[in-house]
Design a protein around this motif. Structure first.
Motif, PDB file in Angstrom:
ATOM      1  N   SER A 158      13.366   3.244   1.916  1.00  9.66           N
ATOM      2  CA  SER A 158      13.406   1.849   1.487  1.00  9.66           C
ATOM      3  C   SER A 158      12.687   0.947   2.485  1.00  9.66           C
ATOM      4  O   SER A 158      12.617  -0.259   2.298  1.00  9.66           O
ATOM      5  N   GLY A 159      12.151   1.520   3.567  1.00 10.20           N
ATOM      6  CA  GLY A 159      11.342   0.727   4.500  1.00 10.20           C
ATOM      7  C   GLY A 159      12.123   0.152   5.662  1.00 10.20           C
ATOM      8  O   GLY A 159      11.749  -0.889   6.190  1.00 10.20           O
ATOM      9  N   LYS A 160      13.202   0.818   6.069  1.00  8.58           N
ATOM     10  CA  LYS A 160      13.997   0.309   7.187  1.00  8.58           C
ATOM     11  C   LYS A 160      13.229   0.406   8.494  1.00  8.58           C
ATOM     12  O   LYS A 160      13.134  -0.565   9.251  1.00  8.58           O
ATOM     13  N   THR A 161      12.677   1.602   8.731  1.00  7.55           N
ATOM     14  CA  THR A 161      11.948   1.789   9.983  1.00  7.55           C
ATOM     15  C   THR A 161      10.705   0.904  10.013  1.00  7.55           C
ATOM     16  O   THR A 161      10.350   0.352  11.049  1.00  7.55           O
ATOM     17  N   THR A 162      10.058   0.746   8.855  1.00  6.12           N
ATOM     18  CA  THR A 162       8.897  -0.150   8.781  1.00  6.12           C
ATOM     19  C   THR A 162       9.302  -1.568   9.170  1.00  6.12           C
ATOM     20  O   THR A 162       8.595  -2.249   9.920  1.00  6.12           O
ATOM     21  N   LEU A 163      10.467  -1.993   8.666  1.00  4.88           N
ATOM     22  CA  LEU A 163      10.951  -3.331   8.992  1.00  4.88           C
ATOM     23  C   LEU A 163      11.194  -3.458  10.497  1.00  4.88           C
ATOM     24  O   LEU A 163      10.850  -4.470  11.120  1.00  4.88           O
ATOM     25  N   LEU A 164      11.756  -2.412  11.080  1.00  4.37           N
ATOM     26  CA  LEU A 164      12.013  -2.408  12.516  1.00  4.37           C
ATOM     27  C   LEU A 164      10.698  -2.499  13.294  1.00  4.37           C
ATOM     28  O   LEU A 164      10.585  -3.232  14.280  1.00  4.37           O
ATOM     29  N   ARG A 165       9.701  -1.767  12.811  1.00  6.05           N
ATOM     30  CA  ARG A 165       8.387  -1.807  13.468  1.00  6.05           C
ATOM     31  C   ARG A 165       7.759  -3.186  13.347  1.00  6.05           C
ATOM     32  O   ARG A 165       7.046  -3.638  14.245  1.00  6.05           O
ATOM     33  N   GLU A 166       8.007  -3.843  12.238  1.00  9.17           N
ATOM     34  CA  GLU A 166       7.477  -5.193  12.060  1.00  9.17           C
ATOM     35  C   GLU A 166       8.167  -6.183  12.995  1.00  9.17           C
ATOM     36  O   GLU A 166       7.538  -7.083  13.540  1.00  9.17           O
ATOM     37  N   MET A 167       9.474  -5.969  13.197  1.00 11.80           N
ATOM     38  CA  MET A 167      10.201  -6.838  14.136  1.00 11.80           C
ATOM     39  C   MET A 167       9.622  -6.711  15.535  1.00 11.80           C
ATOM     40  O   MET A 167       9.574  -7.671  16.302  1.00 11.80           O
TER      41      MET A 167
ATOM     42  N   GLN B  75      11.153 -14.430   7.593  1.00 13.29           N
ATOM     43  CA  GLN B  75      11.033 -15.365   6.463  1.00 13.29           C
ATOM     44  C   GLN B  75       9.965 -14.882   5.502  1.00 13.29           C
ATOM     45  O   GLN B  75       8.796 -14.794   5.863  1.00 13.29           O
ATOM     46  N   GLY B  76      10.392 -14.586   4.282  1.00 11.68           N
ATOM     47  CA  GLY B  76       9.455 -14.222   3.219  1.00 11.68           C
ATOM     48  C   GLY B  76       8.530 -13.072   3.570  1.00 11.68           C
ATOM     49  O   GLY B  76       7.343 -13.108   3.263  1.00 11.68           O
ATOM     50  N   VAL B  77       9.076 -12.055   4.238  1.00 16.04           N
ATOM     51  CA  VAL B  77       8.230 -10.935   4.673  1.00 16.04           C
ATOM     52  C   VAL B  77       7.931 -10.000   3.498  1.00 16.04           C
ATOM     53  O   VAL B  77       8.835  -9.586   2.775  1.00 16.04           O
ATOM     54  N   SER B  78       6.654  -9.727   3.294  1.00 17.51           N
ATOM     55  CA  SER B  78       6.244  -8.735   2.302  1.00 17.51           C
ATOM     56  C   SER B  78       5.392  -7.686   2.986  1.00 17.51           C
ATOM     57  O   SER B  78       4.590  -8.002   3.853  1.00 17.51           O
ATOM     58  N   THR B  79       5.595  -6.438   2.598  1.00 20.55           N
ATOM     59  CA  THR B  79       4.811  -5.339   3.170  1.00 20.55           C
ATOM     60  C   THR B  79       4.243  -4.513   2.038  1.00 20.55           C
ATOM     61  O   THR B  79       4.938  -4.215   1.063  1.00 20.55           O
ATOM     62  N   ARG B  80       2.983  -4.172   2.175  1.00 19.20           N
ATOM     63  CA  ARG B  80       2.310  -3.420   1.119  1.00 19.20           C
ATOM     64  C   ARG B  80       1.538  -2.280   1.749  1.00 19.20           C
ATOM     65  O   ARG B  80       0.789  -2.476   2.703  1.00 19.20           O
ATOM     66  N   PHE B  81       1.798  -1.072   1.277  1.00 17.86           N
ATOM     67  CA  PHE B  81       0.983   0.078   1.701  1.00 17.86           C
ATOM     68  C   PHE B  81       0.127   0.480   0.509  1.00 17.86           C
ATOM     69  O   PHE B  81       0.622   1.119  -0.411  1.00 17.86           O
ATOM     70  N   GLY B  82      -1.137   0.078   0.492  1.00 14.89           N
ATOM     71  CA  GLY B  82      -1.986   0.389  -0.654  1.00 14.89           C
ATOM     72  C   GLY B  82      -1.414  -0.267  -1.896  1.00 14.89           C
ATOM     73  O   GLY B  82      -1.274  -1.482  -1.960  1.00 14.89           O
ATOM     74  N   GLN B  83      -1.048   0.576  -2.882  1.00  9.03           N
ATOM     75  CA  GLN B  83      -0.526   0.033  -4.135  1.00  9.03           C
ATOM     76  C   GLN B  83       0.983  -0.175  -4.067  1.00  9.03           C
ATOM     77  O   GLN B  83       1.565  -0.830  -4.922  1.00  9.03           O
ATOM     78  N   ILE B  84       1.613   0.410  -3.039  1.00 12.65           N
ATOM     79  CA  ILE B  84       3.078   0.410  -3.013  1.00 12.65           C
ATOM     80  C   ILE B  84       3.604  -0.818  -2.274  1.00 12.65           C
ATOM     81  O   ILE B  84       3.243  -1.060  -1.116  1.00 12.65           O
ATOM     82  N   LEU B  85       4.449  -1.569  -2.947  1.00 12.74           N
ATOM     83  CA  LEU B  85       5.077  -2.731  -2.330  1.00 12.74           C
ATOM     84  C   LEU B  85       6.406  -2.285  -1.737  1.00 12.74           C
ATOM     85  O   LEU B  85       7.296  -1.825  -2.445  1.00 12.74           O
TER      86      LEU B  85
END
Lengths: 368, 254
Positions: free
Chosen positions: B46-55, B13-23
């Motif tokens: 596009s941040g697929k693996t990042t999303l998986l890591r967040e899950m 729900q409403g997940v946002s991820t930011r690496f430094g300046q990059i959203l």
């Protein structure tokens, strides 16, 4: 949440209910297997029709309870049949490697063979480096200057602070302890001889060698080892770039050049520490120290110290690179080879130091 | 199955991820129900693996909430987190097998960590998992370095399945496998999903994997999930990325 796994003993049959999964079973251990055993001994009829879920862990539990055979009467829903079938068909025989009879000579024999194999590897690497040097003399454009410079910087320049600090503190310690002894004999001024000879000839090179073996030797083994694990060395080879010229040679040459300089630096720091301690403890002026140092310590001692630095640096880098190339692609091997590299490096340094001491026993000793 | 289908296994729900300046993700929402096999698609980077890591709770999103089996993974203490993590299995892209342990010990490791199973039970379970992923008992004594790429994936899958997870996360499950092996692997996962009733979330670039395995597709583009639904519906969506991804192969596969 779903119902926990449980069993009811009804007349003539055992009825299992609930979810039979690993997660649910965990809470019921070890009572549940005991109840199952008890039920299995008395009743041959089982009813699984009310089981909601059955996973393989629970299926194994049931199969073991039944003595690895199907019970005489079993009511089994079709959905659960496959899971139990899988367990039933499984062969639990693990093929074990045939153990040969061991002779008491096997272990020492293996150790000797392993040692001989390492020695052969080091000599082969040394020979390869000589061949590479020959190649570089004929093709000066191939000399890896950048890598060489990087290694002198990493192993030499970046080691300056730690070697200076350790050298300084050792100098203070030796000077302080010696001055206590010397004063009781009234031989205060000999502190210059003691510090000069011991630090310049012996302690400086050995101290730096031990520090560098721990600091740079381990780093070299780990770096080459990881390059092996990640196939970077193979990538270099496929580009037609020799791994010994580009990876090993700059490290060995870099450390061989950097070590004498580090020895000089650390010895200077140790002498400084010794001088300051002598000033405070014995009231020996710095000017007196500087005047008498050249007389007490002939130049040969400095040359022996620098020569030792050169040889120790070469040994440490060669051993580190050798064990780096021996790393097999797993973490355990990386750890074992890094350890062996540092231990072997330090041991060899001390052995060669003893050889140096015997070979140079008539050189540079001041006549009193 | 109908009762289970209403439970959300995974909810973002409403997940946002930011690496430094990059959203990377902005206000991203996704809901995966039990029994679904969701293919997560998106361009490289596009941040697929990042999303998986967040899950998995390996990376904390800058904002938003991630619920696994209805509870927030990162909110609980160590024991709560452990309890949730034991209900999911993860297949890493490179397998992430413990290189110092043999195949057998790799699969036995999570089971031994439960500290309540005896060795005979563990041995049978390990051999069963190996059998499930179509490997022989003789392979059990091999070290990960001695395995081929396809075998590494299968052993890693066996390890991911060791604790009988309800949710299986796959990161590029068929990357680096030849088409034949890749097809076998897809069939293997599909049959395991059938028999174990798993929920699967996978990241993949491979169209055959998505076509052969997924029931649902989620498209990650423009920093959020732009579409989620049945594979057939999403494939016909009018969006540059979707059109590009499915254009050439669409007719062949359908």
């Amino acid at each position: 949440m779903s119902a926990p796994p449980s069993l009811q003993l009804e007349p003539g049959k055992v009825v299992l209910t609930g979810t039979w999964t690993l997660a649910a079973l965990q809470a019921q251990l070890p009572a549940l297997p005991r109840d199952l055993e008890f039920a299995a001994r008395n009743t041959p009829a089982w009813d699984l029709s009310q089981v909601e879920r059955l996973d393989s862990a629970a299926a194994i539990l049931l199969w073991r309870t039944w003595g690895e055979s199907w019970p005489a009467q079993l009511t089994l829903p079709e959905a659960l049949r496959e899971t139990l079938n899988r367990v039933a068909k499984l062969s639990v025989e693990v093929p074990t490697s045939t153990e040969k009879a061991r002779s008491p000579w096997e272990i020492p024999g293996r150790l000797v063979l392993a040692g001989a194999s390492e020695l052969r590897g080091v000599i082969a690497l040394f020979g390869q480096l000589l061949l590479d040097l020959g190649h570089l003399l004929r093709h000066p454009a191939d000399v890896p200057w950048r890598e060489f410079g990087a290694n002198v910087y990493k192993a030499g320049a970046l080691a300056l602070p730690v070697t200076a600090m350790v050298g300084f503190l050792i100098g203070v310690t030796i000077s302080y302890l010696s001055s206590l002894q010397l004063r009781s004999f009234g031989a205060d001024i000999f502190i210059v001889n003691i510090l000069g000879v011991s630090i310049i000839r012996e302690l400086g090179p050995v101290l730096v060698a031990i520090l560098v073996a721990g600091r740079s030797g381990s780093a070299m083994t780990a770096q080459i080892g990881v390059m092996r694990v990640t196939e970077e060395l193979d990538a270099l080879s496929t580009m037609g770039i020799s791994r010994t010229i580009r990876v090993v040679l700059p490290k060995v040459a870099g450390l061989t050049v950097a070590m004498p300089l580090l020895v000089l630096w650390a010895s200077a720091a140790a002498l400084l520490g010794g001088m300051l301690a002598a000033l405070l403890q014995l009231d020996l002026s710095l000017a007196y120290f500087f005047d008498n140092l050249p007389r007490a310590v002939p130049l040969a001692n400095l040359l022996i110290g620098l020569g030792k630095g050169l040889v120790f640096g070469f040994i440490i880098a060669l051993i580190a690179c050798h064990f780096g190339l021996r790393v097999k692609p797993n973490t355990e091997s990386l750890a074992a080879n890094t350890t062996t590299s540092v231990v072997t490096g330090i041991t060899l340094v001390i052995i060669f130091d003893a050889v140096f001491a015997i070979m140079t026993r008539h050189i540079g000793v001041p006549n009193l | 199955m109908t009762a289970l289908a209403t439970t959300a296994v995974l909810e973002l729900q409403g997940v946002s991820t930011r690496f430094g300046q990059i959203l990377v993700h902005h206000d991203l929402n996704l809901r995966v129900d039990a029994g679904q096999i969701v293919g997560l698609l998106g361009e490289s980077g596009s941040g697929k693996t990042t999303l998986l890591r967040e899950m998995l709770g390996l990376w904390r999103p800058s904002a938003g909430l991630i619920r696994l089996f209805g509870s927030d993974l990162l909110a609980g203490g160590h024991l709560e987190q452990q309890a949730i993590r034991r209900r999911l299995g993860m297949l890493f892209q490179q397998g992430a097998l413990f290189s110092a342990l043999s195949v057998f010990d790799n699969i036995a490791f999570p089971l031994r960590e439960l500290k309540c199973l005896d060795e005979d039970w563990i041995r049978r379970l390990v051999l069963l998992k190996l059998d499930m992923v179509e490997m022989m008992p003789v392979h059990a004594s091999l070290m990960p370095a001695e395995l081929s790429g396809g075998m590494v994936k299968r052993v890693a899958l066996a390890r991911a399945l060791a604790l009988e997870p309800e949710l299986l996360l796959l990161d590029e499950p068929t990357a680096g496998l030849d088409p034949d092996r890749s097809q076998n692997f897809v069939e293997l996962v599909a049959s395991l999903q059938q028999s174990l009733g798993l929920t699967v979330v996978m990241v993949s670039h491979d169209l055959n994997t998505i076509a052969g395995l997924a029931t649902h597709v989620a498209i990650l583009a423009e920093k959020r999930i732009i579409a989620f639904g049945k594979k057939e519906e999403v494939m016909h969506l009018d969006h540059p990325f979707v059109a590009g991804f499915f254009s050439k192969e669409r007719h062949k596969l359908l």
